[in-house]
Design an enzyme around this catalytic site. Structure first.
Site, PDB file in Angstrom:
ATOM      1  N   ARG A  74     -84.970  64.142   4.562  1.00 43.68           N
ATOM      2  CA  ARG A  74     -83.729  63.877   4.710  1.00 43.68           C
ATOM      3  C   ARG A  74     -83.272  63.829   6.318  1.00 43.68           C
ATOM      4  O   ARG A  74     -82.633  63.083   6.886  1.00 43.68           O
ATOM      5  CB  ARG A  74     -82.610  64.025   3.866  1.00 43.68           C
ATOM      6  CG  ARG A  74     -83.002  63.827   2.518  1.00 43.68           C
ATOM      7  CD  ARG A  74     -81.728  62.839   1.854  1.00 43.68           C
ATOM      8  NE  ARG A  74     -82.394  62.535   0.377  1.00 43.68           N
ATOM      9  CZ  ARG A  74     -82.694  61.485  -0.278  1.00 43.68           C
ATOM     10  NH1 ARG A  74     -82.996  60.611   0.641  1.00 43.68           N
ATOM     11  NH2 ARG A  74     -83.239  61.504  -1.281  1.00 43.68           N
ATOM     12  N   ASP A 132     -76.682  64.165  -0.528  1.00 41.73           N
ATOM     13  CA  ASP A 132     -78.155  63.676   0.183  1.00 41.73           C
ATOM     14  C   ASP A 132     -77.829  62.896   1.487  1.00 41.73           C
ATOM     15  O   ASP A 132     -78.425  62.721   2.422  1.00 41.73           O
ATOM     16  CB  ASP A 132     -78.901  62.911  -0.854  1.00 41.73           C
ATOM     17  CG  ASP A 132     -79.399  63.931  -1.749  1.00 41.73           C
ATOM     18  OD1 ASP A 132     -79.154  64.866  -1.631  1.00 41.73           O
ATOM     19  OD2 ASP A 132     -80.130  63.251  -2.672  1.00 41.73           O
ATOM     20  N   SER A 156     -71.794  66.308  -7.868  1.00 39.23           N
ATOM     21  CA  SER A 156     -72.901  65.522  -8.109  1.00 39.23           C
ATOM     22  C   SER A 156     -72.951  64.704  -9.247  1.00 39.23           C
ATOM     23  O   SER A 156     -73.817  64.361  -9.968  1.00 39.23           O
ATOM     24  CB  SER A 156     -74.204  66.109  -7.879  1.00 39.23           C
ATOM     25  OG  SER A 156     -74.653  66.374  -6.522  1.00 39.23           O
ATOM     26  N   SER A 170     -76.380  69.222 -10.997  1.00 35.89           N
ATOM     27  CA  SER A 170     -76.266  68.426 -11.665  1.00 35.89           C
ATOM     28  C   SER A 170     -77.501  68.111 -12.397  1.00 35.89           C
ATOM     29  O   SER A 170     -77.457  67.638 -13.762  1.00 35.89           O
ATOM     30  CB  SER A 170     -75.600  66.985 -11.158  1.00 35.89           C
ATOM     31  OG  SER A 170     -76.795  66.269 -10.448  1.00 35.89           O
ATOM     32  N   LYS A 216     -85.092  56.372  -6.034  1.00 33.00           N
ATOM     33  CA  LYS A 216     -86.087  57.423  -6.658  1.00 33.00           C
ATOM     34  C   LYS A 216     -85.386  58.214  -7.727  1.00 33.00           C
ATOM     35  O   LYS A 216     -85.983  58.534  -8.538  1.00 33.00           O
ATOM     36  CB  LYS A 216     -86.091  58.426  -5.323  1.00 33.00           C
ATOM     37  CG  LYS A 216     -86.902  59.929  -5.968  1.00 33.00           C
ATOM     38  CD  LYS A 216     -87.018  60.600  -4.779  1.00 33.00           C
ATOM     39  CE  LYS A 216     -86.236  61.444  -4.017  1.00 33.00           C
ATOM     40  NZ  LYS A 216     -85.642  62.742  -4.786  1.00 33.00           N
ATOM     41  N   SER A 217     -84.010  58.230  -7.784  1.00 30.92           N
ATOM     42  CA  SER A 217     -83.315  58.891  -8.731  1.00 30.92           C
ATOM     43  C   SER A 217     -83.402  58.039 -10.271  1.00 30.92           C
ATOM     44  O   SER A 217     -83.597  58.678 -11.021  1.00 30.92           O
ATOM     45  CB  SER A 217     -81.910  59.118  -8.646  1.00 30.92           C
ATOM     46  OG  SER A 217     -81.755  59.939  -7.656  1.00 30.92           O
ATOM     47  N   LYS A 233     -91.853  62.391   0.450  1.00 30.41           N
ATOM     48  CA  LYS A 233     -91.118  63.004  -0.642  1.00 30.41           C
ATOM     49  C   LYS A 233     -90.273  61.831  -1.277  1.00 30.41           C
ATOM     50  O   LYS A 233     -90.040  61.776  -2.596  1.00 30.41           O
ATOM     51  CB  LYS A 233     -90.300  64.152  -0.168  1.00 30.41           C
ATOM     52  CG  LYS A 233     -89.716  64.776  -1.357  1.00 30.41           C
ATOM     53  CD  LYS A 233     -89.021  65.972  -0.938  1.00 30.41           C
ATOM     54  CE  LYS A 233     -88.770  66.953  -2.354  1.00 30.41           C
ATOM     55  NZ  LYS A 233     -87.592  66.535  -3.219  1.00 30.41           N
ATOM     56  N   ARG A 278     -79.435  72.153   4.351  1.00 31.26           N
ATOM     57  CA  ARG A 278     -79.144  70.949   5.300  1.00 31.26           C
ATOM     58  C   ARG A 278     -77.708  70.999   6.098  1.00 31.26           C
ATOM     59  O   ARG A 278     -77.530  70.123   7.020  1.00 31.26           O
ATOM     60  CB  ARG A 278     -79.186  69.664   4.461  1.00 31.26           C
ATOM     61  CG  ARG A 278     -80.482  69.186   3.552  1.00 31.26           C
ATOM     62  CD  ARG A 278     -80.388  67.917   3.078  1.00 31.26           C
ATOM     63  NE  ARG A 278     -81.864  67.511   2.525  1.00 31.26           N
ATOM     64  CZ  ARG A 278     -81.934  66.837   1.313  1.00 31.26           C
ATOM     65  NH1 ARG A 278     -80.879  66.215   0.591  1.00 31.26           N
ATOM     66  NH2 ARG A 278     -83.105  66.831   1.048  1.00 31.26           N
TER      67      ARG A 278
HETATM   68  O1  LIG Z   1     -80.026  63.785 -10.226  1.00 29.81           O
HETATM   69  C1  LIG Z   1     -80.796  63.597  -9.275  1.00 29.81           C
HETATM   70  O2  LIG Z   1     -81.309  62.475  -9.080  1.00 29.81           O
HETATM   71  C2  LIG Z   1     -80.241  64.025  -7.883  1.00 29.81           C
HETATM   72  C3  LIG Z   1     -79.014  65.066  -7.873  1.00 29.81           C
HETATM   73  C4  LIG Z   1     -78.943  65.700  -6.604  1.00 29.81           C
HETATM   74  O3  LIG Z   1     -78.798  67.076  -6.780  1.00 29.81           O
HETATM   75  P1  LIG Z   1     -77.752  68.129  -7.332  1.00 29.81           P
HETATM   76  O4  LIG Z   1     -77.207  67.641  -8.463  1.00 29.81           O
HETATM   77  O5  LIG Z   1     -78.502  69.356  -7.142  1.00 29.81           O
HETATM   78  O6  LIG Z   1     -76.790  67.969  -6.303  1.00 29.81           O
HETATM   79  C5  LIG Z   1     -79.507  65.126  -5.376  1.00 29.81           C
HETATM   80  O7  LIG Z   1     -78.912  65.827  -4.373  1.00 29.81           O
HETATM   81  C6  LIG Z   1     -80.829  64.784  -5.720  1.00 29.81           C
HETATM   82  O8  LIG Z   1     -81.409  64.354  -4.522  1.00 29.81           O
HETATM   83  C7  LIG Z   1     -81.115  63.791  -6.849  1.00 29.81           C
HETATM   84  C1  LIG Z   2     -82.742  67.005  -2.992  1.00 33.58           C
HETATM   85  C2  LIG Z   2     -83.818  65.880  -3.227  1.00 33.58           C
HETATM   86  O1  LIG Z   2     -84.305  65.545  -4.548  1.00 33.58           O
HETATM   87  P1  LIG Z   2     -84.863  66.722  -5.342  1.00 33.58           P
HETATM   88  O2  LIG Z   2     -83.646  67.602  -5.715  1.00 33.58           O
HETATM   89  O3  LIG Z   2     -85.413  65.919  -6.650  1.00 33.58           O
HETATM   90  O4  LIG Z   2     -85.691  67.595  -5.040  1.00 33.58           O
HETATM   91  C3  LIG Z   2     -83.498  64.922  -2.362  1.00 33.58           C
HETATM   92  O5  LIG Z   2     -84.119  63.722  -2.669  1.00 33.58           O
HETATM   93  O6  LIG Z   2     -82.702  64.914  -1.365  1.00 33.58           O
END
Ligand SMILES: O=C(O)C1=C[C@@H](OP(=O)(O)O)[C@@H](O)[C@H](O)C1
Ligand SMILES: C=C(OP(=O)(O)O)C(=O)O
EC number: 2.5.1.19
Length: 533
Positions: free
Chosen positions: A484, A410, A278, A251, A79-80, A510, A441
């Protein structure tokens, strides 16, 4: 009795609201005629066991080619990376198409936004171009949230509507969409209104807003579920300069600016001091930007990180179709699949996993090994970037004294579940930001696992778990509507004596809409319950 026969998961699909589905896990052996894995075995010249992020050639394990009866599942696309690829491909000027079958809600949000945005900053005469023929103003239907409808094959349909100069971006519940696209929109000189749903309206954004406001933007938040951004002056867009953060809460603020700042006329700097968690996600951003020809320099010293971003850059990329098959597999969702393998007491093969990856959640591989779970990793013969992980039945898990989750927030729910099955005490720390996601969480994981009978407690930045083995409590609830936590609960049904009942399982869309379908293929069975059951 196999552990896999113990679990039973009861879930409710929305929006119907009244239909309950029972999903029980039964040990069904995967049957197949010509086994693709077996075929691949013959094609492979050698097998590699991967340790850490490096790989070394290894002799095949004696039991390696016994593929026929192994359950297997492919990890979905990351997804990222999908978010990042869609943004970069779109800014490279492509007419964007998605070739993805199980499109998640978050990815849909980013895609729907990007197809409406111009792909370049305004030229001197202020004309904004999506493509050469796009006019200065946007064609935006007045019904917010349903414009730019995209079918799941990725074709964009505009449903007609009035002309207005503010673009509506429906972020759904996606933090990434909001925090990446705010700076991008600002850099493109577009007035936009971001619609926020669920917990997204409570998640941190002010540090990013402050920086944008210091650089020429005006941000208004009349209601919690809507955020408007425009230039402080007419036709003003984001101004280059120095952007500073002190222990940023996400981040994603940094990643968003890294996408936007190369488009500005002059150079910029992002300076981060204090705790920078992160970070792996920022590395993912940089790797995508590099592929699109964007030059960014990074330096770091003790507790300071500096990104220098030359202005006036253009995204350069060859393809306009973002294809799931070209995106590496998702370690965050694979972590749940791997945990299912570890908890089921049966061998499970997870394919489509990038064994070398910038994804921080690849850490699950090391954690599984530390928990004492037997596994083997080997790269694919054709694309050695991709690999497979086989999880073998293990005798019993070992606890892990201390797990720093600051680079893999996550993973917290699924690690906590694994720790309930370990002999001894496991502590997760550095996970304060796990409180700032789709739910808190830390307290959510603690509450649902406590109800299931685990010995778990919360600290300010993590969780402490005393392994108990089989869970003898019961759970009925919505898993805090958090994908999650819901996926972790599904995995928990394997080690729970009582049924696990989850309402609103649709929340998994999601990130992983096919999750329950995949569980079905792995041998979980589903049954519809009436309200009286
Ligand atoms: O850049 C990204 O794709 C993500 C960064 C992370 O968030 P944080 O940077 O807020 O921890 C992660 O928890 C999120 O699910 C996806
Ligand atoms: C926190 C998450 O995503 P986002 O920050 O993009 O909502 C996730 O997928 O667990």
């Amino acid at each position: 009795m196999l552990l896999s026969k113990l679990g039973e998961l009861i879930s409710e699909y929305q929006p119907s609201g009244t239909v309950l589905v029972i999903i029980g896990f039964v040990a069904v052996t995967h049957m197949c005629g010509i086994n693709p894995d077996k075929l691949r075995w013959f094609l492979e010249r050698s097998t590699h066991e991967v340790c850490g992020n490096s790989s070394r050639a290894d002799v095949p394990p004696a039991d390696f080619p016994s593929f026929t009866h192994i359950k297997h599942v492919a990890a979905p696309a990351s997804k990222s990376y999908l978010h990042r690829e869609i943004i970069a491909a779109s800014l490279a000027g492509h007419e964007l198409q998605l070739d993805i079958t199980d499109l998640s809600d978050d990815i849909l949000a980013t895609y729907e936004a990007m197809v409406k945005l111009p792909n370049q900053p305004p030229r001197k005469n202020n004309v904004i171009n999506r493509n050469a023929s796009t006019p200065e103003r946007f064609d935006i239907p007045s019904t917010a949230g349903h414009n730019g409808v995209v079918n799941r094959k990725g074709e964009s349909e505009r449903s007609g509507g009035s002309m207005c100069s503010r673009l509506i971006i429906d972020c759904k519940e996606s933090g990434t969409t909001l925090r990446f696209l705010l700076p991008v929109v600002a850099s493109l000189g577009v007035d936009a209104e971001f619609k926020l749903h669920g917990r997204l309206s409570d998640r941190p954004i002010s540090e990013l807003n402050e920086q944008l406001e210091l650089h020429g933007m005006k941000i208004t938040r009349d209601t919690p579920d809507s955020l408007r951004i425009s230039g402080r002056l007419p036709n003003q867009r984001l101004q280059s300069g120095e952007f500073t953060f002190d222990s940023p809460q996400s981040s994603q603020f940094i990643s968003g600016l890294l996408f936007a700042l190369p488009l500005l006329e002059s150079d910029s700097v992002i300076r981060i001091r204090g705790r920078f968690e992160s970070k792996a996600y920022v590395r993912m951003t940089l790797s995508v930007l590099r592929r699109y020809g964007i030059d960014i320099r990074c330096t770091s010293a003790s507790d300071e990180w500096i990104y220098t971003i030359p202005g006036n850059q253009r995204y350069v990329g060859k393809v306009g179709t973002v294809n799931a098959l070209e995106i590496e597999g998702d370690w965050s969702n694979a972590a749940v699949l791997l945990a299912i393998g570890a908890l089921s007491g049966e061998q499970l093969r997870v394919t489509n996993l990038p064994l070398r990856s910038e994804q921080g959640d690849r850490r699950i591989l090391d954690l599984l090994k530390e928990f004492g779970i037997k596994l083997r990793c080997y790269p694919d013969a054709i694309s050695t970037l991709n690999g497979t992980v086989d999880i073998y039945p293990s005798e019993g898990f070992k606890s892990i004294d201390a797990i720093d989750a600051s680079d893999c927030p996550d993973l917290v729910p699924i690690i906590a579940l694994l720790a309930t099955q370990a002999r001894g005490r496991t502590q997760i720390y550095g996970a304060k930001r796990a409180r700032l996601k789709e739910s808190d969480r830390l307290s959510g994981t603690c509450a649902v696992l406590t109800e299931l009978g685990a010995d778990i407690s919360e600290t300010s930045d993590g969780l402490v778990i005393m392994g108990t083995g089989i869970l003898s409590g019961s759970y009925v609830g919505d898993g805090y509507g958090d994908h999650r936590i819901i996926m972790m609960l599904a995995a928990a049904s394997l080690v729970s004596e009582q049924p696990v009942r989850i309402h609103g399982c649709r929340a998994v869309a999601k990130s992983y809409p096919d999750f329950f379908k995949v569980l079905g293929r792995l041998g979980f069975t589903t049954k519809v319950l009436s309200d009286d059951d």
